[in-house]
Design a protein around this motif. Structure first.
Motif, short mmCIF file in Angstrom:
data_model
loop_
_atom_site.label_atom_id
_atom_site.label_comp_id
_atom_site.label_asym_id
_atom_site.label_seq_id
_atom_site.Cartn_x
_atom_site.Cartn_y
_atom_site.Cartn_z
N LEU A 1 79.66 19.12 23.49
CA LEU A 1 78.39 19.82 23.38
C LEU A 1 78.32 20.54 22.04
N VAL A 2 77.22 20.37 21.32
CA VAL A 2 77.11 20.92 19.97
C VAL A 2 76.49 22.30 19.98
N ALA A 3 76.56 22.96 18.83
CA ALA A 3 76.21 24.37 18.73
C ALA A 3 74.70 24.60 18.76
N GLY A 4 74.34 25.74 19.37
CA GLY A 4 72.98 26.23 19.36
C GLY A 4 72.96 27.67 18.91
N THR A 5 71.81 28.28 19.01
CA THR A 5 71.67 29.67 18.58
C THR A 5 70.68 30.38 19.49
N GLY A 6 70.80 31.70 19.55
CA GLY A 6 69.85 32.48 20.33
C GLY A 6 70.45 33.15 21.54
N GLY A 7 71.71 32.89 21.86
CA GLY A 7 72.36 33.52 23.00
C GLY A 7 73.26 34.67 22.56
N ASP A 8 74.43 34.75 23.18
CA ASP A 8 75.36 35.86 22.87
C ASP A 8 76.48 35.43 21.94
N ASN A 9 76.35 34.24 21.33
CA ASN A 9 77.33 33.73 20.36
C ASN A 9 78.70 33.49 20.99
N ALA A 10 78.71 33.06 22.24
CA ALA A 10 79.97 32.75 22.92
C ALA A 10 79.75 31.63 23.93
N THR A 11 80.81 30.86 24.17
CA THR A 11 80.81 29.75 25.12
C THR A 11 82.08 29.87 25.96
N ARG B 1 85.09 30.68 23.85
CA ARG B 1 84.94 30.00 22.56
C ARG B 1 83.81 30.65 21.75
N GLY B 2 83.82 30.41 20.47
CA GLY B 2 82.79 30.95 19.60
C GLY B 2 81.50 30.16 19.62
N SER B 3 80.39 30.83 19.38
CA SER B 3 79.04 30.31 19.21
C SER B 3 78.44 29.80 20.52
N ASP B 4 77.13 29.62 20.50
CA ASP B 4 76.37 29.15 21.65
C ASP B 4 76.33 27.63 21.69
N ARG B 5 75.94 27.07 22.85
CA ARG B 5 75.63 25.65 22.97
C ARG B 5 74.10 25.48 22.83
N ALA B 6 73.69 24.29 22.44
CA ALA B 6 72.27 23.97 22.33
C ALA B 6 71.78 23.37 23.65
N PHE B 7 70.80 24.01 24.28
CA PHE B 7 70.21 23.47 25.51
C PHE B 7 68.88 24.16 25.77
N SER B 8 68.10 23.58 26.66
CA SER B 8 66.86 24.23 27.11
C SER B 8 66.65 23.92 28.58
N LEU B 9 65.93 24.81 29.24
CA LEU B 9 65.65 24.70 30.67
C LEU B 9 64.15 24.78 30.87
N ALA B 10 63.64 24.03 31.84
CA ALA B 10 62.20 23.97 32.05
C ALA B 10 61.88 23.92 33.54
N GLU B 11 60.62 24.22 33.85
CA GLU B 11 60.12 24.12 35.22
C GLU B 11 59.93 22.65 35.60
N VAL B 12 59.73 22.42 36.87
CA VAL B 12 59.34 21.10 37.35
C VAL B 12 57.95 20.80 36.79
N PRO B 13 57.67 19.55 36.36
CA PRO B 13 56.34 19.24 35.83
C PRO B 13 55.24 19.51 36.85
N GLU B 14 54.05 19.81 36.33
CA GLU B 14 52.88 20.03 37.20
C GLU B 14 52.56 18.74 37.96
N PRO B 15 52.03 18.85 39.18
CA PRO B 15 51.68 17.65 39.96
C PRO B 15 50.75 16.71 39.20
N SER B 16 49.84 17.25 38.38
CA SER B 16 48.92 16.40 37.64
C SER B 16 49.65 15.50 36.67
N THR B 17 50.75 16.00 36.09
CA THR B 17 51.54 15.18 35.17
C THR B 17 52.24 14.07 35.92
N ASN B 18 52.79 14.40 37.09
CA ASN B 18 53.43 13.37 37.90
C ASN B 18 52.43 12.30 38.32
#
Length: 227
Positions: free
Chosen positions: A166-176, A192-209
């Protein structure tokens, strides 16, 4: 015929519909540059290897239904390797005094369940490597506002190499946080040093499905017409 081809391309582009973003730690990498620190999150068929976690909290309570994470594959010489994942585990954990605690949610994903995108080339040290983006729908996880959780995507492969890092990200507490595993049992823990890169999202709206299902129906109709 040309119109039909254009329609197919447009519909396929929405095959993974993204919900509203709840949390993100963006990549430090940009095309052609260094990917930053890399921590292994990969085990072999005997569950020997490493598992990596990063913490997060949400400003408002929400149900997490999707995740995106980023990584590279490295061979035994720590050079660019071909993908070596046969399935994924994506889990959420409670916080236990600053380290991962009880598992709260786990989703097992087959290869077909994960959308993989080749983002381009980066560098791990002096080695040119391929950077991948992985996105998937998850079992819904209800997260409470202002509560620390741990997110862990890990790759299951037939062998340890080529490993997924998993590669580095930014915006957290700088630790893994990372664990070493021996036959499925934790044999060591590391901050470990630095953050990981990731994002989390809601379930898509029913209209998108509904749009996706409509697109599948149109694809079937186009195929019948061509036949």
């Amino acid at each position: 015929m040309q119109l039909g081809s254009l329609t197919i391309i447009s519909l396929l582009s929405v095959s993974f519909a993204s919900g509203a973003t709840l949390y993100t730690q963006p990549l430090v990498w940009t095309s052609g540059n260094n990917v930053g620190s890399v921590w292994t999150s990969h085990v072999d068929a005997a569950v020997n290897g490493w598992r990596t976690y990063d913490n997060f909290s949400l400003a408002s309570s929400a149900v997490i239904g999707q995740a995106t994470w980023y990584g590279i594959y490295l061979d035994s010489a720590l050079a660019n390797g071909t993908p070596n994942t046969s399935s994924w585990q994506v889990s959420f954990y409670a916080d236990a005094a600053g380290v991962p605690g009880a598992q709260l949610s786990n989703t097992t994903l087959n290869l077909a369940d994960v959308t993989v995108q080749n983002l381009g080339t980066g560098f791990f040290g002096a080695e040119a490597v391929t950077v991948y983006q992985f996105s998937a729908n998850l079992s819904p996880f209800a997260a409470t506002a202002a509560t620390t959780y741990w997110f862990s995507p890990w790759s299951n492969g037939p062998t340890f190499f080529n490993l997924l890092g998993l590669v580095a990200g930014t915006g957290g507490d700088n630790a893994t946080y990372q664990e070493s595993l021996s036959a499925g049992s934790v044999s060591g823990t590391f901050v470990r040093g630095s953050d990981r890169a990731f994002s989390l999202a809601e379930v898509p709206e029913p209209s998108t499905n509904l749009l996706i299902l409509s697109g599948i129906g149109v694809l079937a109709l186009l195929r019948r017409r061509r036949a």
